[in-house]
Motif scaffolding. Structure first.
Motif, PDB file in Angstrom:
ATOM      1  N   ILE A  38      57.239  -6.719 -12.137  1.00  0.00           N
ATOM      2  CA  ILE A  38      57.410  -7.508 -13.363  1.00  0.00           C
ATOM      3  C   ILE A  38      57.951  -6.647 -14.489  1.00  0.00           C
ATOM      4  O   ILE A  38      58.807  -7.076 -15.270  1.00  0.00           O
ATOM      5  N   ALA A  39      57.498  -5.385 -14.585  1.00  0.00           N
ATOM      6  CA  ALA A  39      58.041  -4.492 -15.607  1.00  0.00           C
ATOM      7  C   ALA A  39      59.489  -4.136 -15.306  1.00  0.00           C
ATOM      8  O   ALA A  39      60.346  -4.138 -16.202  1.00  0.00           O
ATOM      9  N   PHE A  40      59.777  -3.851 -14.042  1.00  0.00           N
ATOM     10  CA  PHE A  40      61.134  -3.446 -13.662  1.00  0.00           C
ATOM     11  C   PHE A  40      62.116  -4.606 -13.799  1.00  0.00           C
ATOM     12  O   PHE A  40      63.272  -4.408 -14.180  1.00  0.00           O
ATOM     13  N   SER A  41      61.653  -5.833 -13.511  1.00  0.00           N
ATOM     14  CA  SER A  41      62.545  -6.984 -13.643  1.00  0.00           C
ATOM     15  C   SER A  41      62.803  -7.318 -15.104  1.00  0.00           C
ATOM     16  O   SER A  41      63.902  -7.754 -15.468  1.00  0.00           O
ATOM     17  N   ILE A  42      61.816  -7.119 -15.972  1.00  0.00           N
ATOM     18  CA  ILE A  42      62.033  -7.339 -17.411  1.00  0.00           C
ATOM     19  C   ILE A  42      63.011  -6.309 -17.957  1.00  0.00           C
ATOM     20  O   ILE A  42      63.885  -6.622 -18.773  1.00  0.00           O
ATOM     21  N   ILE A  43      62.889  -5.066 -17.496  1.00  0.00           N
ATOM     22  CA  ILE A  43      63.849  -4.039 -17.897  1.00  0.00           C
ATOM     23  C   ILE A  43      65.245  -4.425 -17.399  1.00  0.00           C
ATOM     24  O   ILE A  43      66.225  -4.282 -18.137  1.00  0.00           O
ATOM     25  N   GLY A  80      55.592   5.114 -22.854  1.00  0.00           N
ATOM     26  CA  GLY A  80      55.039   4.546 -21.635  1.00  0.00           C
ATOM     27  C   GLY A  80      53.798   5.285 -21.156  1.00  0.00           C
ATOM     28  O   GLY A  80      52.821   4.664 -20.727  1.00  0.00           O
ATOM     29  N   LEU A  81      53.823   6.612 -21.235  1.00  0.00           N
ATOM     30  CA  LEU A  81      52.667   7.405 -20.805  1.00  0.00           C
ATOM     31  C   LEU A  81      51.441   7.102 -21.659  1.00  0.00           C
ATOM     32  O   LEU A  81      50.322   6.964 -21.141  1.00  0.00           O
ATOM     33  N   ASN A 244      62.189  -1.712 -22.327  1.00  0.00           N
ATOM     34  CA  ASN A 244      61.220  -2.269 -23.272  1.00  0.00           C
ATOM     35  C   ASN A 244      60.445  -3.376 -22.580  1.00  0.00           C
ATOM     36  O   ASN A 244      60.788  -3.797 -21.480  1.00  0.00           O
ATOM     37  N   GLY A 245      59.396  -3.831 -23.211  1.00  0.00           N
ATOM     38  CA  GLY A 245      58.608  -4.907 -22.630  1.00  0.00           C
ATOM     39  C   GLY A 245      57.744  -4.478 -21.465  1.00  0.00           C
ATOM     40  O   GLY A 245      57.215  -5.320 -20.732  1.00  0.00           O
ATOM     41  N   PHE A 246      57.568  -3.152 -21.289  1.00  0.00           N
ATOM     42  CA  PHE A 246      56.763  -2.695 -20.152  1.00  0.00           C
ATOM     43  C   PHE A 246      55.277  -2.916 -20.369  1.00  0.00           C
ATOM     44  O   PHE A 246      54.474  -2.689 -19.464  1.00  0.00           O
TER      45      PHE A 246
END
Length: 528
Positions: A38-43, A80-81, A244-246
């Motif tokens: 979901i994070a990778f697809s939003i990116i 992110g970290l 973004n959006g992660f």
């Protein structure tokens, strides 16, 4: 993984959520790879870069595309970290505002949680609006490639935009298991699109459009009038909007298995991979875009123009169709995450009409009301497109600045205020503080940068209205907070637990046979 291990993890997730104050309302259908998905697809690397290339090209040209991405990606990784560490400690859908309230001083935690909640909500909805607007523009571009005489009016583009949003509303109203399985397809498609450009574009580009290394990696083209150094910083909008959006992984944490581990590694994995693959895509584009940057900058869709020169009309139509599909999937994932943030905020009574928004659909087991709430607000934001290009640009910038306000406060609160933060399985150790300083400082600096107009000599229609939109939302939220008698200051007390100590004790007792295993993944912050 055996059935017994799955049961252990499920009980651990339920108990950890109960310790944070909430009962298990969602089905935990997202596996760790689907949480990453979901994070990778939003990116959505290639579709995102296609939507935002128009911002990096005029602010430094190829050099800004390549090196601006590299520099910004390192700072984004720090963000992110820091968020991953917080997400590992307290994986709940409320995420950012929950952490803010838990880690801040009692004197100001209600107000800070309120500000973060509204910034996160509007930033996420702006993310939906900007992604779906990019999708609408890309649909227009493919129509233009197929029919050279077609020029869409703003109203026609807005109509496509509304259709995209409402279709996403229908998708995100489906059951959790269906939404989780979709992420596997999203991951595969995004990786294939990246390989197509990194490998396929250089192979297909005619020699007359291939650039030399000195041009691709060193040419500085600055057409907006700002000094080169500042223009280079403005080019950061491309990687900042893309990677973004992660925090989306946090918002679906109550639907994720082994959330305390899956959520942080999904954030770090998505940000890290996006930084590397995105840099490779920009290098490929810089070598294959040709040297006529003026034509590219003036093109309504620069990447489509690059593809047309390299792949021809038929090849571009095929590839661009998959780019549109990738962008479309980004929008559905972003709406999914934004609806979960709104659901969590409504669960704690902070949104208008919270009693309506905090409802779980009995058939799908998902918060359908908040899905359509997000879709409706995103549609209203899209109306700004009818007032001019700068207005919709403000929505793009708002999706960064609004989220950065929401990201910064809980990261800073952990170290500014006295609290008993207890790290989860993902722990940065002695690096937590310096990484947090870098992350918060960078976000504060970039929020200010994105309030400036595109050019130093500007006019009223060409002003940057990000500060107006973001400021308006924050001011209205504060008016709502301090409103006499009915305002949040009179009743909002932060996250509202819907389980009690007796419920937690019952879960611990029920799981006593696996306590030794469950205890390995039970972490968090004391919210009492």
């Amino acid at each position: 993984m055996t059935t017994a291990n799955k049961e252990v993890i499920a009980r651990a997730d339920e108990l950890l959520l109960a310790q944070l104050g909430y009962k298990q309302e969602f089905k935990r259908a997202f596996t760790p790879i689907e949480v990453f998905g979901i994070a990778f697809s939003i990116i959505g690397l290639l579709p995102s870069i296609a939507s935002i290339l128009v911002y990096s090209l005029p602010n430094g040209g190829p050099a800004a595309m390549v090196w601006g991405w590299a520099v910004a990606s390192l700072f984004i990784l720090c963000i992110g970290l820091s968020l991953a560490e917080l997400g590992s400690a307290a994986p709940t859908s409320g995420g950012l505002y929950f952490w803010t309230h838990s880690l801040s001083s009692p004197r100001c935690r209600n107000l800070l949680a309120w500000i973060v909640g509204y910034s996160n909500t509007i930033g996420s909805i702006a993310g939906v609006a900007s992604i779906d607007w990019g999708c609408a523009v890309q649909i227009v571009a493919v129509i233009n490639i197929g029919s050279q005489n077609f020029v869409a009016t703003p109203a026609q583009t807005f109509g496509i935009y509304v259709a995209v949003i409402f279709s996403h509303g229908a998708i995100c109203s489906l059951g959790t298991a269906i939404l989780a399985r979709l992420q596997n397809f999203y991951i595969i498609l995004n990786f294939c699109l990246c390989i197509a450009v990194i490998v396929g574009l250089p192979a297909a580009t005619p020699k007359e459009y291939m650039n030399s290394p000195s041009f691709a990696l060193g040419n500085v083209t600055n057409v907006n009038g700002w000094p080169n150094g500042y223009a280079f910083i403005l080019s950061f909008l491309a990687p900042l909007w893309t990677i973004n959006g992660f925090d989306s992984t946090v918002h679906i944490s109550e639907e994720a298995a082994n959330a305390a581990i899956a959520v942080p590694w999904a954030i770090v994995g998505a940000v890290g991979i996006a930084g590397l693959l995105g840099w490779a895509i920009n290098v490929s584009l810089a070598f294959c875009m040709g040297s006529d940057l003026t034509t590219l900058i003036n093109s309504p869709q620069p990447m489509a123009h690059i593809f047309l020169n390299s792949f021809g009309q038929t090849g571009t139509l095929i590839i661009w169709s998959f780019v549109i599909l990738g962008q479309y999937m980004m929008g559905s994932s972003m709406l999914l995450a934004a609806s979960r943030q709104s659901f969590a905020f409504a669960r704690d009574g902070a949104l208008p009409l919270s009693s309506i928004l905090y409802r779980m659909n009995g058939f799908t087991g998902t918060p359908v009301n908040t899905v359509w709430f997000v879709a409706a607000i995103a549609t209203l934001l899209g109306l700004l497109s009818l007032t001019g290009a700068q207005a919709i640009n403000a929505v793009f910038a708002l999706s960064v600045t609004g989220l950065y306000v929401a990201y910064s406060i809980p990261i800073a609160a952990r170290f500014i205020f006295k609290n008993n933060f207890k790290p989860g399985p993902f722990n940065l150790g002695i690096f937590s503080f310096p990484i947090a300083i870098i992350a918060v400082s960078f976000m504060a600096f970039m929020d200010v940068v994105f309030f400036f107009p595109t050019t130093p000599q500007t006019s009223t229609p060409n002003m940057n209205y990000t500060i107006v939109v973001l400021g308006g939302v924050l001011v209205l939220s504060l008016v709502w907070y301090y409103f006499p008698v009915y305002g949040g200051v009179h009743w909002f007390s932060g996250p509202v637990p819907n389980v009690g100590n007796d419920d937690i004790a019952e879960r611990v007792s029920r799981n006593s046979s696996v306590d030794s295993k469950v205890g390995v993944v039970i972490h968090g912050v004391d919210v009492r």
